[in-house]
Design a protein around this motif. Structure first.
Motif, PDB file in Angstrom:
ATOM      1  N   MET A   1       0.863  -1.176  -0.037  1.00 20.50           N
ATOM      2  CA  MET A   1      -0.111  -0.109  -0.100  1.00 20.50           C
ATOM      3  C   MET A   1       0.869   1.116  -0.146  1.00 20.50           C
ATOM      4  N   ASP A   2       0.523   2.129  -0.732  1.00 18.45           N
ATOM      5  CA  ASP A   2       1.085   3.645  -0.548  1.00 18.45           C
ATOM      6  C   ASP A   2       0.642   4.532   0.513  1.00 18.45           C
ATOM      7  N   ILE A   3       1.451   4.501   1.537  1.00 17.85           N
ATOM      8  CA  ILE A   3       0.982   5.231   2.813  1.00 17.85           C
ATOM      9  C   ILE A   3       1.653   6.502   3.000  1.00 17.85           C
ATOM     10  N   VAL A   4       0.786   7.388   2.961  1.00 18.74           N
ATOM     11  CA  VAL A   4       1.002   9.227   3.004  1.00 18.74           C
ATOM     12  C   VAL A   4       0.716   9.494   4.254  1.00 18.74           C
TER      13      VAL A   4
ATOM     14  N   ARG B   1      -3.672   0.492  11.816  1.00 20.82           N
ATOM     15  CA  ARG B   1      -2.413  -0.644  12.044  1.00 20.82           C
ATOM     16  C   ARG B   1      -2.785  -1.850  11.521  1.00 20.82           C
ATOM     17  N   LYS B   2      -4.001  -2.650  11.994  1.00 18.84           N
ATOM     18  CA  LYS B   2      -4.362  -3.644  11.611  1.00 18.84           C
ATOM     19  C   LYS B   2      -4.744  -3.916   9.906  1.00 18.84           C
ATOM     20  N   MET B   3      -5.093  -2.756   9.444  1.00 17.42           N
ATOM     21  CA  MET B   3      -5.175  -2.637   7.864  1.00 17.42           C
ATOM     22  C   MET B   3      -4.047  -3.004   7.118  1.00 17.42           C
ATOM     23  N   CYS B   4      -3.068  -2.559   7.743  1.00 22.69           N
ATOM     24  CA  CYS B   4      -1.542  -2.862   7.190  1.00 22.69           C
ATOM     25  C   CYS B   4      -0.720  -3.974   7.920  1.00 22.69           C
ATOM     26  N   SER B   5      -1.444  -4.711   8.542  1.00 23.30           N
ATOM     27  CA  SER B   5      -0.617  -5.762   9.379  1.00 23.30           C
ATOM     28  C   SER B   5       0.129  -6.810   8.530  1.00 23.30           C
ATOM     29  N   GLY B   6      -0.226  -6.870   6.963  1.00 20.01           N
ATOM     30  CA  GLY B   6       0.322  -8.057   6.497  1.00 20.01           C
ATOM     31  C   GLY B   6      -0.503  -9.425   6.633  1.00 20.01           C
ATOM     32  N   LYS B   7      -1.603  -9.292   7.473  1.00 18.90           N
ATOM     33  CA  LYS B   7      -2.347 -10.289   7.497  1.00 18.90           C
ATOM     34  C   LYS B   7      -3.883  -9.881   6.863  1.00 18.90           C
ATOM     35  N   VAL B   8      -4.629 -10.829   6.460  1.00 20.88           N
ATOM     36  CA  VAL B   8      -6.078 -10.265   5.682  1.00 20.88           C
ATOM     37  C   VAL B   8      -6.920 -11.026   6.664  1.00 20.88           C
ATOM     38  N   SER B   9      -7.802 -10.420   7.010  1.00 18.77           N
ATOM     39  CA  SER B   9      -9.134 -11.267   7.741  1.00 18.77           C
ATOM     40  C   SER B   9     -10.512 -10.593   7.715  1.00 18.77           C
ATOM     41  N   THR B  10     -11.146 -11.467   7.437  1.00 15.70           N
ATOM     42  CA  THR B  10     -12.771 -10.747   7.282  1.00 15.70           C
ATOM     43  C   THR B  10     -13.222 -10.223   8.724  1.00 15.70           C
TER      44      THR B  10
ATOM     45  N   LEU C   1      -4.727  -6.533  -0.728  1.00 19.63           N
ATOM     46  CA  LEU C   1      -4.546  -7.242  -1.818  1.00 19.63           C
ATOM     47  C   LEU C   1      -4.967  -6.351  -3.153  1.00 19.63           C
ATOM     48  N   HIS C   2      -5.279  -5.081  -2.970  1.00 19.14           N
ATOM     49  CA  HIS C   2      -5.501  -4.466  -4.133  1.00 19.14           C
ATOM     50  C   HIS C   2      -4.370  -3.713  -4.755  1.00 19.14           C
ATOM     51  N   ARG C   3      -4.464  -3.557  -5.867  1.00 19.01           N
ATOM     52  CA  ARG C   3      -3.074  -3.165  -6.386  1.00 19.01           C
ATOM     53  C   ARG C   3      -2.635  -1.720  -6.555  1.00 19.01           C
ATOM     54  N   ALA C   4      -3.580  -0.854  -5.997  1.00 14.92           N
ATOM     55  CA  ALA C   4      -3.475   0.605  -6.278  1.00 14.92           C
ATOM     56  C   ALA C   4      -4.106   1.320  -5.102  1.00 14.92           C
ATOM     57  N   VAL C   5      -3.732   1.353  -3.977  1.00 15.59           N
ATOM     58  CA  VAL C   5      -4.570   1.702  -2.784  1.00 15.59           C
ATOM     59  C   VAL C   5      -3.441   2.895  -2.188  1.00 15.59           C
ATOM     60  N   THR C   6      -4.053   3.855  -1.951  1.00 13.42           N
ATOM     61  CA  THR C   6      -3.155   5.026  -1.207  1.00 13.42           C
ATOM     62  C   THR C   6      -3.986   5.374   0.130  1.00 13.42           C
ATOM     63  N   VAL C   7      -3.189   5.133   1.150  1.00 14.07           N
ATOM     64  CA  VAL C   7      -3.810   5.546   2.491  1.00 14.07           C
ATOM     65  C   VAL C   7      -3.240   6.872   2.839  1.00 14.07           C
ATOM     66  N   ILE C   8      -4.280   8.003   3.126  1.00 14.15           N
ATOM     67  CA  ILE C   8      -3.653   9.193   3.536  1.00 14.15           C
ATOM     68  C   ILE C   8      -4.157   9.256   5.077  1.00 14.15           C
TER      69      ILE C   8
ATOM     70  N   ASN D   1       8.789  -1.524   9.943  1.00 15.92           N
ATOM     71  CA  ASN D   1       9.034  -2.673   9.290  1.00 15.92           C
ATOM     72  C   ASN D   1       7.694  -3.429   8.947  1.00 15.92           C
ATOM     73  N   ASN D   2       6.369  -2.824   8.954  1.00 14.23           N
ATOM     74  CA  ASN D   2       5.153  -3.244   8.736  1.00 14.23           C
ATOM     75  C   ASN D   2       5.081  -3.730   7.271  1.00 14.23           C
ATOM     76  N   PRO D   3       4.838  -5.025   7.269  1.00  9.08           N
ATOM     77  CA  PRO D   3       4.792  -5.630   5.834  1.00  9.08           C
ATOM     78  C   PRO D   3       4.242  -4.819   4.702  1.00  9.08           C
ATOM     79  N   ALA D   4       2.931  -4.236   5.028  1.00 11.77           N
ATOM     80  CA  ALA D   4       2.166  -3.668   4.058  1.00 11.77           C
ATOM     81  C   ALA D   4       2.601  -2.119   3.666  1.00 11.77           C
ATOM     82  N   CYS D   5       3.537  -1.718   4.404  1.00 12.48           N
ATOM     83  CA  CYS D   5       3.624  -0.276   4.317  1.00 12.48           C
ATOM     84  C   CYS D   5       5.258  -0.267   4.115  1.00 12.48           C
TER      85      CYS D   5
END
Ligand code: PGA
Length: 251
Positions: A3-6, A209-218, A227-234, A246-250
């Motif tokens: 994810m692109d995190i700004v 934090r949980k959104m970017c945790s590297g784990k996906v959960s319902t 899992l999306h290709r083009a997400v920007t979090v602001i 060191n967060n895997p998603a960011c």
């Protein structure tokens, strides 16, 4: 697939950045299909877009919009309905054509047919180019609440206790908050070509934090966005305060 995190300094900067992304998208494709969100978080973004419109920096005349959700049980002119919110904060001040505005219209209608019609309209519009999202303290996106499973398409939802509690601030009493809504599903949201999620304030830090945790959960619907290709979090500093480098998603 990071994810692109700004991370920005303030709510104002978050709002400006989001409005700039929308403006850039609309300049690139004047008939952009925008997915729009309600809640406190995007209010500043709408204010910035109105300012840009007044300064003739953006033209919404060919833009098509789809809102994420609407309560069941509130007429469109109820001050807390999302129809009312959208007109008050945005549509009444810019030149989006009335016929290009889509918000689930739930009053006196069968939820099943509203949902099917909404999905059909998204398909006919050839999908959403840019979807704006907020995030609930429980990780919901739209009104996709945490649970054992998530729905892909637009559907009727029973709101989670946390959501009813969080949204009671807009109503005179908790008892007045609707308990049901129609929301786009996670499939409708993930189908957008680009997603921009806004988060502001310390109350959202754990959800971010949980959104970017590297784990996906319902159990945390926003985590699917990994899992999306083009997400920007602001996110402002408070909302981003629990993210680690060191967060895997960011990365
Ligand atoms: P909020 O809601 O912007 O009012 O915090 C966000 C959400 O519930 O998605």
């Amino acid at each position: 697939m990071a994810m692109d995190i700004v991370i920005v300094d303030s709510y104002k900067s978050m709002s400006i950045k989001a409005a700039e992304i929308i403006a850039e998208q609309v300049r690139k494709k004047n008939d952009t299909v925008l997915g729009l969100a309600t809640g406190s978080t995007p209010e500043g973004m709408y204010a910035c877009l109105i300012e840009m419109y007044d300064e003739k920096k953006i033209d919404f005349s060919a833009v098509v919009t789809f809102n994420l959700d609407e309560y069941i049980g509130l007429p469109p002119d109820h001050p807390q309905s999302y129809h009312h919110y959208m007109h008050r904060h945005f549509f009444d001040h810019v030149n989006v054509k009335a016929g290009n505005i889509n918000i689930p219209h739930c009053e006196g209608r069968d939820p099943g047919s509203i949902c099917r019609e909404y999905e059909r309209k998204i398909r006919e519009a050839e999908g959403i180019d840019l979807q704006i999202l907020g995030i609930g303290t429980n990780g919901h996106i739209g009104f996709n609440e945490p649970g054992e499973y998530l729905y892909t398409g637009t559907h009727l939802v029973e709101l989670a206790e946390e959501t009813i509690e969080a949204n009671s601030r807009f109503f005179d009493s908790r008892g007045e908050v609707p308990e049901q809504a129609v929301t786009m599903g996670v499939g409708s949201i993930m189908g957008a070509a680009r997603i921009v999620l806004l988060a502001s304030g310390e109350s959202k830090a754990e959800a971010v934090r949980k959104m970017c945790s590297g784990k996906v959960s319902t159990g945390h619907p926003a985590s699917l966005l990994q899992l999306h290709r083009a997400v920007t979090v602001i996110a402002d500093r408070e909302a981003a305060s629990l993210l680690k480098n060191n967060n895997p998603a960011c990365q």
